[in-house]
Write an enzyme that holds these catalytic residues in place. Sequence first.
Site: not given
Ligand code: FPP
Length: 239
Positions: A17-20, A34, A64-65, A191, A204
Amino acid sequence: MTGPSSTSPAHVAVIMDGNGRWAQMRGRPRLVGHHAGARRVKEIVRACPDLGVKYLTIFAFSTENWKRTQAEVAGLMSLFKRYIRREAQALFEEGVRVRFIGDRVRLEPALVDQMDSLELMTAENDRVHLTIALNYGGRDEVARATRRLAQDVAAGRLRPGEVTDQTLPRYLDTYFLPDPDLVIRTSGEARISNFLLWQSAYSEYEFVDTLWPDFTAQEFARVLGRFGQRERRFGAIPA
Ligand code: FPP
Protein backbone atom coordinates in the site's frame (compact mmCIF):
# COMPACT_ATOMS: atom_id res chain seq x y z
CA MET A 1 21.79 -8.40 4.80
CA THR A 2 20.91 -10.99 7.40
CA GLY A 3 20.87 -14.62 6.32
CA PRO A 4 18.04 -17.09 6.76
CA SER A 5 17.42 -18.25 10.30
CA SER A 6 15.42 -21.11 11.73
CA THR A 7 12.81 -18.52 12.67
CA SER A 8 12.41 -17.04 9.19
CA PRO A 9 8.77 -17.08 8.15
CA ALA A 10 8.35 -19.59 5.32
CA HIS A 11 5.36 -17.75 3.87
CA VAL A 12 5.15 -13.96 3.84
CA ALA A 13 2.14 -12.15 2.41
CA VAL A 14 2.32 -8.45 1.59
CA ILE A 15 -0.31 -5.74 1.17
CA MET A 16 1.66 -3.28 -0.97
CA ASP A 17 0.00 0.00 0.00
CA GLY A 18 1.00 3.62 -0.51
CA ASN A 19 1.91 3.87 -4.20
CA GLY A 20 -0.63 6.63 -4.83
CA ARG A 21 0.52 8.76 -1.88
CA TRP A 22 4.16 8.23 -2.82
CA ALA A 23 3.44 9.72 -6.27
CA GLN A 24 1.20 12.50 -4.97
CA MET A 25 3.90 13.61 -2.51
CA ARG A 26 6.10 14.15 -5.55
CA GLY A 27 3.39 15.92 -7.53
CA ARG A 28 3.26 13.04 -9.99
CA PRO A 29 0.33 10.94 -11.32
CA ARG A 30 -0.62 7.93 -9.20
CA LEU A 31 0.56 5.54 -11.91
CA VAL A 32 4.12 6.74 -11.40
CA GLY A 33 3.81 5.36 -7.88
CA HIS A 34 2.59 2.00 -9.18
CA HIS A 35 5.58 1.79 -11.52
CA ALA A 36 7.92 2.54 -8.62
CA GLY A 37 6.04 -0.13 -6.67
CA ALA A 38 6.66 -2.66 -9.41
CA ARG A 39 10.42 -2.04 -9.13
CA ARG A 40 10.19 -2.84 -5.41
CA VAL A 41 8.37 -6.07 -6.22
CA LYS A 42 11.40 -7.20 -8.22
CA GLU A 43 13.77 -6.28 -5.38
CA ILE A 44 11.72 -8.03 -2.69
CA VAL A 45 11.27 -11.22 -4.75
CA ARG A 46 15.04 -11.36 -5.31
CA ALA A 47 15.70 -10.95 -1.58
CA CYS A 48 13.55 -13.93 -0.58
CA PRO A 49 15.99 -16.87 -1.01
CA ASP A 50 18.69 -15.28 1.17
CA LEU A 51 16.13 -14.44 3.83
CA GLY A 52 14.72 -17.95 3.99
CA VAL A 53 11.33 -16.94 2.54
CA LYS A 54 10.07 -19.80 0.39
CA TYR A 55 6.60 -18.38 -0.35
CA LEU A 56 5.84 -14.74 -1.10
CA THR A 57 2.26 -13.70 -1.80
CA ILE A 58 1.57 -10.14 -2.93
CA PHE A 59 -1.69 -8.22 -3.24
CA ALA A 60 -1.54 -6.54 -6.66
CA PHE A 61 -5.21 -5.78 -7.38
CA SER A 62 -8.28 -6.32 -5.25
CA THR A 63 -11.88 -6.99 -6.23
CA GLU A 64 -12.57 -3.49 -4.85
CA ASN A 65 -9.87 -1.76 -6.95
CA TRP A 66 -12.22 -1.65 -9.96
CA LYS A 67 -13.82 1.36 -8.22
CA ARG A 68 -10.77 3.48 -9.06
CA THR A 69 -10.81 5.74 -12.13
CA GLN A 70 -10.88 4.00 -15.46
CA ALA A 71 -7.48 5.52 -16.27
CA GLU A 72 -5.86 4.09 -13.12
CA VAL A 73 -7.40 0.65 -13.65
CA ALA A 74 -6.27 0.58 -17.29
CA GLY A 75 -2.80 1.78 -16.27
CA LEU A 76 -2.50 -0.96 -13.67
CA MET A 77 -3.60 -3.65 -16.14
CA SER A 78 -0.98 -2.41 -18.63
CA LEU A 79 1.60 -2.44 -15.87
CA PHE A 80 0.81 -6.07 -15.01
CA LYS A 81 1.17 -7.08 -18.68
CA ARG A 82 4.43 -5.19 -18.96
CA TYR A 83 5.76 -6.73 -15.75
CA ILE A 84 5.00 -10.25 -17.00
CA ARG A 85 6.45 -9.55 -20.46
CA ARG A 86 9.65 -8.01 -19.12
CA GLU A 87 10.22 -10.18 -16.06
CA ALA A 88 9.17 -13.65 -17.24
CA GLN A 89 12.62 -14.74 -18.36
CA ALA A 90 14.41 -13.43 -15.26
CA LEU A 91 11.85 -15.03 -12.95
CA PHE A 92 12.27 -18.33 -14.78
CA GLU A 93 16.08 -18.19 -14.57
CA GLU A 94 16.01 -17.25 -10.89
CA GLY A 95 13.99 -20.35 -10.06
CA VAL A 96 10.79 -18.50 -9.16
CA ARG A 97 7.53 -20.35 -9.58
CA VAL A 98 4.78 -17.82 -10.27
CA ARG A 99 1.10 -18.43 -9.69
CA PHE A 100 -1.90 -16.13 -9.64
CA ILE A 101 -4.88 -16.15 -7.30
CA GLY A 102 -8.15 -14.27 -7.73
CA ASP A 103 -11.03 -14.39 -10.17
CA ARG A 104 -9.74 -14.30 -13.74
CA VAL A 105 -13.20 -13.97 -15.30
CA ARG A 106 -13.22 -10.17 -15.21
CA LEU A 107 -9.64 -9.76 -16.45
CA GLU A 108 -8.94 -9.08 -20.11
CA PRO A 109 -8.14 -12.23 -22.11
CA ALA A 110 -4.72 -10.94 -23.25
CA LEU A 111 -3.63 -10.56 -19.61
CA VAL A 112 -5.06 -13.96 -18.63
CA ASP A 113 -3.10 -15.55 -21.51
CA GLN A 114 0.12 -14.00 -20.20
CA MET A 115 -0.67 -15.18 -16.66
CA ASP A 116 -1.33 -18.73 -17.89
CA SER A 117 1.92 -18.74 -19.90
CA LEU A 118 4.01 -17.51 -16.97
CA GLU A 119 2.50 -20.16 -14.69
CA LEU A 120 3.27 -22.84 -17.24
CA MET A 121 6.76 -21.56 -17.99
CA THR A 122 7.77 -21.54 -14.29
CA ALA A 123 5.84 -24.65 -13.22
CA GLU A 124 8.98 -26.70 -12.55
CA ASN A 125 10.68 -24.03 -10.44
CA ASP A 126 10.94 -24.45 -6.69
CA ARG A 127 13.40 -21.88 -5.31
CA VAL A 128 10.79 -19.25 -4.44
CA HIS A 129 7.03 -19.49 -4.87
CA LEU A 130 5.64 -16.09 -5.86
CA THR A 131 1.85 -15.83 -5.76
CA ILE A 132 0.30 -12.70 -7.22
CA ALA A 133 -3.23 -11.83 -6.10
CA LEU A 134 -4.96 -10.18 -9.05
CA ASN A 135 -8.66 -9.35 -8.93
CA TYR A 136 -8.54 -11.07 -5.56
CA GLY A 137 -10.85 -10.60 -2.57
CA GLY A 138 -10.97 -12.91 0.44
CA ARG A 139 -14.76 -12.92 0.66
CA ASP A 140 -15.09 -13.44 -3.08
CA GLU A 141 -12.62 -16.35 -2.86
CA VAL A 142 -14.57 -18.01 -0.01
CA ALA A 143 -17.84 -17.51 -1.95
CA ARG A 144 -16.37 -19.05 -5.12
CA ALA A 145 -14.91 -21.93 -3.10
CA THR A 146 -18.26 -22.54 -1.40
CA ARG A 147 -19.99 -22.57 -4.78
CA ARG A 148 -17.65 -25.30 -6.06
CA LEU A 149 -18.00 -27.23 -2.82
CA ALA A 150 -21.80 -27.02 -3.05
CA GLN A 151 -21.61 -28.32 -6.62
CA ASP A 152 -19.62 -31.33 -5.36
CA VAL A 153 -22.21 -31.95 -2.64
CA ALA A 154 -25.08 -31.62 -5.11
CA ALA A 155 -23.35 -34.08 -7.46
CA GLY A 156 -22.84 -36.58 -4.62
CA ARG A 157 -19.02 -36.30 -4.71
CA LEU A 158 -18.92 -34.94 -1.15
CA ARG A 159 -21.19 -35.55 1.84
CA PRO A 160 -22.25 -32.52 3.96
CA GLY A 161 -20.76 -34.26 7.02
CA GLU A 162 -17.37 -34.31 5.30
CA VAL A 163 -17.22 -30.51 5.15
CA THR A 164 -14.72 -29.40 7.80
CA ASP A 165 -12.07 -26.71 8.18
CA GLN A 166 -9.74 -29.16 6.42
CA THR A 167 -12.06 -29.57 3.42
CA LEU A 168 -12.86 -25.97 2.55
CA PRO A 169 -9.23 -24.82 2.03
CA ARG A 170 -8.91 -27.38 -0.75
CA TYR A 171 -11.43 -25.31 -2.72
CA LEU A 172 -9.71 -21.96 -2.09
CA ASP A 173 -7.50 -20.32 -4.74
CA THR A 174 -4.58 -20.92 -2.37
CA TYR A 175 -5.04 -24.73 -2.16
CA PHE A 176 -1.36 -25.14 -3.11
CA LEU A 177 0.02 -22.80 -0.41
CA PRO A 178 0.75 -23.13 3.30
CA ASP A 179 -0.95 -20.47 5.44
CA PRO A 180 1.02 -17.21 5.70
CA ASP A 181 3.22 -16.97 8.79
CA LEU A 182 3.50 -13.22 8.49
CA VAL A 183 1.38 -10.57 6.77
CA ILE A 184 3.04 -7.20 6.16
CA ARG A 185 1.12 -4.06 5.24
CA THR A 186 2.97 -0.91 4.25
CA SER A 187 1.91 2.77 4.42
CA GLY A 188 0.66 2.96 7.99
CA GLU A 189 -2.85 1.57 7.53
CA ALA A 190 -3.76 -1.19 10.01
CA ARG A 191 -6.38 -3.08 8.01
CA ILE A 192 -6.61 -6.47 6.31
CA SER A 193 -8.69 -5.14 3.39
CA ASN A 194 -10.13 -8.51 2.40
CA PHE A 195 -6.72 -10.18 1.92
CA LEU A 196 -6.32 -13.91 2.69
CA LEU A 197 -9.14 -13.83 5.27
CA TRP A 198 -9.32 -17.58 5.84
CA GLN A 199 -5.60 -18.23 5.47
CA SER A 200 -4.37 -15.57 7.91
CA ALA A 201 -6.34 -16.81 10.93
CA TYR A 202 -3.09 -17.42 12.87
CA SER A 203 -0.71 -15.15 10.97
CA GLU A 204 1.39 -12.52 12.66
CA TYR A 205 0.87 -8.98 11.36
CA GLU A 206 3.39 -6.21 10.81
CA PHE A 207 2.14 -2.76 9.89
CA VAL A 208 4.93 -0.46 8.77
CA ASP A 209 4.66 3.26 8.00
CA THR A 210 6.89 3.10 4.92
CA LEU A 211 5.09 3.59 1.60
CA TRP A 212 5.48 0.56 -0.67
CA PRO A 213 7.76 2.24 -3.26
CA ASP A 214 10.18 3.04 -0.39
CA PHE A 215 10.10 -0.46 1.13
CA THR A 216 13.61 -1.78 0.55
CA ALA A 217 15.01 -5.30 0.89
CA GLN A 218 16.86 -4.03 3.99
CA GLU A 219 13.60 -3.01 5.64
CA PHE A 220 12.05 -6.33 4.60
CA ALA A 221 14.93 -8.11 6.37
CA ARG A 222 14.39 -6.00 9.51
CA VAL A 223 10.68 -6.84 9.59
CA LEU A 224 11.48 -10.54 9.24
CA GLY A 225 13.96 -10.19 12.10
CA ARG A 226 11.18 -8.83 14.35
CA PHE A 227 9.02 -11.81 13.37
CA GLY A 228 11.78 -14.12 14.63
CA GLN A 229 11.40 -12.64 18.11
CA ARG A 230 7.70 -13.30 18.36
CA GLU A 231 6.20 -16.25 20.16
CA ARG A 232 3.47 -17.94 18.15
CA ARG A 233 0.97 -19.87 20.21
CA PHE A 234 -1.78 -20.88 17.77
CA GLY A 235 -4.30 -20.67 20.62
CA ALA A 236 -2.25 -22.85 22.99
CA ILE A 237 -0.68 -22.04 26.36
CA PRO A 238 3.03 -21.03 26.24
CA ALA A 239 5.47 -23.85 26.98
C1 FPP B 1 -1.94 0.18 -3.32
O1 FPP B 1 -1.46 1.51 -3.31
C2 FPP B 1 -1.40 -0.52 -4.45
C3 FPP B 1 -2.11 -1.07 -5.47
C4 FPP B 1 -3.57 -1.00 -5.58
C5 FPP B 1 -1.44 -1.73 -6.58
C6 FPP B 1 -0.28 -2.59 -6.23
C7 FPP B 1 0.51 -2.71 -7.43
C8 FPP B 1 1.83 -2.63 -7.52
C9 FPP B 1 2.76 -2.53 -6.38
C10 FPP B 1 2.38 -2.61 -8.87
C11 FPP B 1 3.19 -3.74 -9.25
C12 FPP B 1 2.67 -5.08 -9.04
C13 FPP B 1 3.14 -6.12 -9.74
C14 FPP B 1 2.66 -7.48 -9.48
C15 FPP B 1 4.13 -5.93 -10.78
P1 FPP B 1 -2.50 2.67 -3.40
O2 FPP B 1 -2.66 3.05 -4.82
O3 FPP B 1 -3.79 2.28 -2.71
O4 FPP B 1 -1.80 3.79 -2.61
P2 FPP B 1 -2.49 4.94 -1.75
O5 FPP B 1 -3.16 4.25 -0.58
O6 FPP B 1 -1.35 5.79 -1.32
O7 FPP B 1 -3.45 5.66 -2.63
